[in-house]
Design an enzyme around this catalytic site. Structure first.
Site, PDB file in Angstrom:
ATOM      1  N   MET A   1     -13.051   5.661  -1.076  1.00 16.94           N
ATOM      2  CA  MET A   1     -12.862   4.021  -1.947  1.00 16.94           C
ATOM      3  C   MET A   1     -12.328   3.950  -3.331  1.00 16.94           C
ATOM      4  SD  MET A   1     -15.719   2.448  -3.462  1.00 16.94           S
ATOM      5  CE  MET A   1     -14.861   0.958  -3.422  1.00 16.94           C
ATOM      6  N   PRO A   2     -11.217   3.258  -3.068  1.00 17.85           N
ATOM      7  CA  PRO A   2     -10.741   3.324  -3.497  1.00 17.85           C
ATOM      8  C   PRO A   2     -10.652   1.793  -4.447  1.00 17.85           C
ATOM      9  CG  PRO A   2      -9.613   2.408  -2.201  1.00 17.85           C
ATOM     10  CD  PRO A   2     -10.285   3.236  -1.959  1.00 17.85           C
TER      11      PRO A   2
END
Length: 126
Positions: free
Chosen positions: A1-2
């Site tokens: 999850m960036p």
């Protein structure tokens, strides 16, 4: 999850900015295993006089820096991070960004530091 924040010179056109965003995402998918659909990016452009950088710091000859700030959950190896930097530089060259002008910084955090909607900490449930 960036989450990715890209800051680029205002002289770049929409097609170049989209190419930069696409190249960064492809690098994240390839180098660190981000799912294809996990794409959250902010793109900001700056006037030359509002975008200050040292043109020779650490022996890199910069001209028009594209700054890529990536915040993601911790857990990638140094080798994965280095591969990410190389992939980003490789992917941005075809849209006219010199390798010397690609500036990347990673900030890592924990799953509890994220809420991606509804006020929930979705990453804790994984």
């Amino acid at each position: 999850m960036p989450i990715v924040h890209i800051t680029a010179p205002e002289s770049l056109d929409h097609q170049q900015l989209r190419g930069i965003a696409d190249g960064v995402h492809r690098a994240l998918v390839t180098a660190v295993g981000i799912p294809e659909g996990d794409r959250f990016q902010l793109i900001t452009t700056q006037a030359r006089d509002a975008f200050l950088f040292d043109p020779e710091y650490l022996g890199v000859a910069r001209q028009d820096v594209v700054c890529i700030e990536i915040t993601l959950v911790a857990g990638r190896t140094d080798e994965m991070k280095q591969a990410l930097y190389r992939h980003i530089a490789d992917n941005l060259a075809p849209v006219g960004v010199r390798r010397e002008d690609v500036f990347v910084v990673l900030t890592e955090n924990r799953p509890s530091d994220w809420s991606v909607g509804n006020g929930d900490a979705q990453l804790l449930a994984r």
